[in-house]
Design a protein around this motif. Sequence first.
Motif, short mmCIF file in Angstrom:
data_model
loop_
_atom_site.label_atom_id
_atom_site.label_comp_id
_atom_site.label_asym_id
_atom_site.label_seq_id
_atom_site.Cartn_x
_atom_site.Cartn_y
_atom_site.Cartn_z
N VAL A 265 -45.52 -12.57 26.81
CA VAL A 265 -44.17 -12.00 26.70
C VAL A 265 -44.17 -10.54 27.12
N VAL A 266 -45.22 -9.79 26.77
CA VAL A 266 -45.30 -8.40 27.22
C VAL A 266 -45.36 -8.33 28.74
N LEU A 267 -46.09 -9.25 29.35
CA LEU A 267 -46.15 -9.30 30.81
C LEU A 267 -44.78 -9.61 31.41
N LEU A 268 -44.05 -10.52 30.79
CA LEU A 268 -42.70 -10.83 31.26
C LEU A 268 -41.79 -9.60 31.16
N LEU A 269 -41.88 -8.88 30.05
CA LEU A 269 -41.05 -7.68 29.90
C LEU A 269 -41.43 -6.61 30.92
N PHE A 270 -42.73 -6.44 31.18
CA PHE A 270 -43.15 -5.49 32.20
C PHE A 270 -42.63 -5.91 33.57
N GLY A 271 -42.67 -7.23 33.87
CA GLY A 271 -42.13 -7.71 35.13
C GLY A 271 -40.65 -7.44 35.26
N LEU A 272 -39.90 -7.61 34.17
CA LEU A 272 -38.47 -7.32 34.19
C LEU A 272 -38.21 -5.84 34.41
N MET A 273 -39.02 -4.99 33.79
CA MET A 273 -38.82 -3.55 33.95
C MET A 273 -39.22 -3.08 35.34
N LEU A 274 -40.30 -3.64 35.88
CA LEU A 274 -40.75 -3.21 37.21
C LEU A 274 -39.77 -3.64 38.30
N THR A 275 -39.21 -4.83 38.16
CA THR A 275 -38.25 -5.30 39.15
C THR A 275 -36.84 -4.80 38.88
N LYS A 276 -36.67 -3.99 37.83
CA LYS A 276 -35.36 -3.43 37.47
C LYS A 276 -34.32 -4.54 37.31
N ALA A 277 -34.67 -5.53 36.51
CA ALA A 277 -33.75 -6.64 36.26
C ALA A 277 -32.53 -6.13 35.50
N PRO A 278 -31.36 -6.71 35.74
CA PRO A 278 -30.15 -6.25 35.05
C PRO A 278 -30.25 -6.50 33.56
N ILE A 279 -29.76 -5.52 32.78
CA ILE A 279 -29.81 -5.62 31.33
C ILE A 279 -28.75 -6.58 30.82
N GLY A 280 -27.59 -6.58 31.44
CA GLY A 280 -26.50 -7.43 31.00
C GLY A 280 -26.60 -8.84 31.57
N ARG A 281 -25.44 -9.49 31.64
CA ARG A 281 -25.39 -10.86 32.15
C ARG A 281 -25.70 -10.86 33.64
N SER A 282 -26.54 -11.79 34.05
CA SER A 282 -26.96 -11.88 35.45
C SER A 282 -26.44 -13.20 36.03
N PRO A 283 -25.54 -13.14 37.01
CA PRO A 283 -25.05 -14.40 37.62
C PRO A 283 -26.14 -15.13 38.39
N ASP A 284 -27.19 -14.42 38.81
CA ASP A 284 -28.28 -15.07 39.55
C ASP A 284 -29.16 -15.92 38.65
N ALA A 285 -29.01 -15.78 37.32
CA ALA A 285 -29.85 -16.55 36.41
C ALA A 285 -29.46 -18.02 36.35
N ASP A 286 -28.30 -18.38 36.90
CA ASP A 286 -27.84 -19.76 36.90
C ASP A 286 -27.88 -20.28 38.33
N SER A 287 -28.75 -21.25 38.57
CA SER A 287 -28.89 -21.79 39.92
C SER A 287 -27.87 -22.87 40.24
N GLY A 288 -27.11 -23.32 39.25
CA GLY A 288 -26.14 -24.38 39.49
C GLY A 288 -26.70 -25.78 39.36
N ASN A 289 -27.97 -25.90 38.99
CA ASN A 289 -28.60 -27.22 38.83
C ASN A 289 -28.86 -27.52 37.36
N ARG A 290 -27.89 -27.24 36.53
CA ARG A 290 -28.09 -27.42 35.10
C ARG A 290 -28.29 -28.88 34.72
N TRP A 291 -27.51 -29.78 35.35
CA TRP A 291 -27.62 -31.19 34.98
C TRP A 291 -28.96 -31.76 35.40
N ALA A 292 -29.44 -31.36 36.57
CA ALA A 292 -30.75 -31.83 37.01
C ALA A 292 -31.85 -31.29 36.10
#
Length: 203
Positions: free
Chosen positions: A79-106
């Motif tokens: 989890v610490v590695l995931l958080l470091f990856g999010l900080m290094l890539t400057k992931a958005p803090i709020g809601r991210s529309p890219d987090a949904d690929s549209g393949n939810r049913w699959a």
Amino acid sequence: MSLAAPTHGFLSPTGVEIAFLLVGLVTFGAALVSVTTRQLVHAALWLVVTLGGLAVEYLLLTAEFIAWVQVLIYVGSVVVLLLFGLMLTKAPIGRSPDADSGNRWAALTVAVAAAAALVWVVVDAFRATWIDLDGAAAGSTKVTGESLFQHWVLPFEALSVLLLAALVGAIVLSRKAKADAAGPEVPGARDGQAAAERAEGAR
């Protein structure tokens, strides 16, 4: 005349079994939120709750060694590695529309099928096996460690290489994003700037 030892079934659970069920429900809810939320940081934090719930389940099953391995390796490293990856890539803090690929049913279909297969395998393997939670521990740290690092050392090493590749990828993406934000360099611009600085110094 000997009396048979009292037995209990599903209709008369013990306190440990009730706690196991409640912690399992909380862990399942946290896992569900972590894969459905559109906020990446929240997903990582809910993953901490999920992995911590699994560690509590191991403790209730008197598997203290596995529980602390769960906390140290997964909660403390993955989890610490995931958080470091999010900080290094400057992931958005709020809601991210890219987090949904549209393949939810699959994804839901694959998840339900994998869960059903896992439950079937576990139930079929341990159908007649009961763990005496009030008795002595069935295994020791030495036996568990030998089994873990003799038969499962290759997955451990593969996981470490995978985590290292993820961290290197995050660093590469962050440097690329920084270079793109700076914009393309104009040919001769650096030489002109150096000449301007020398002229300013001569004055």
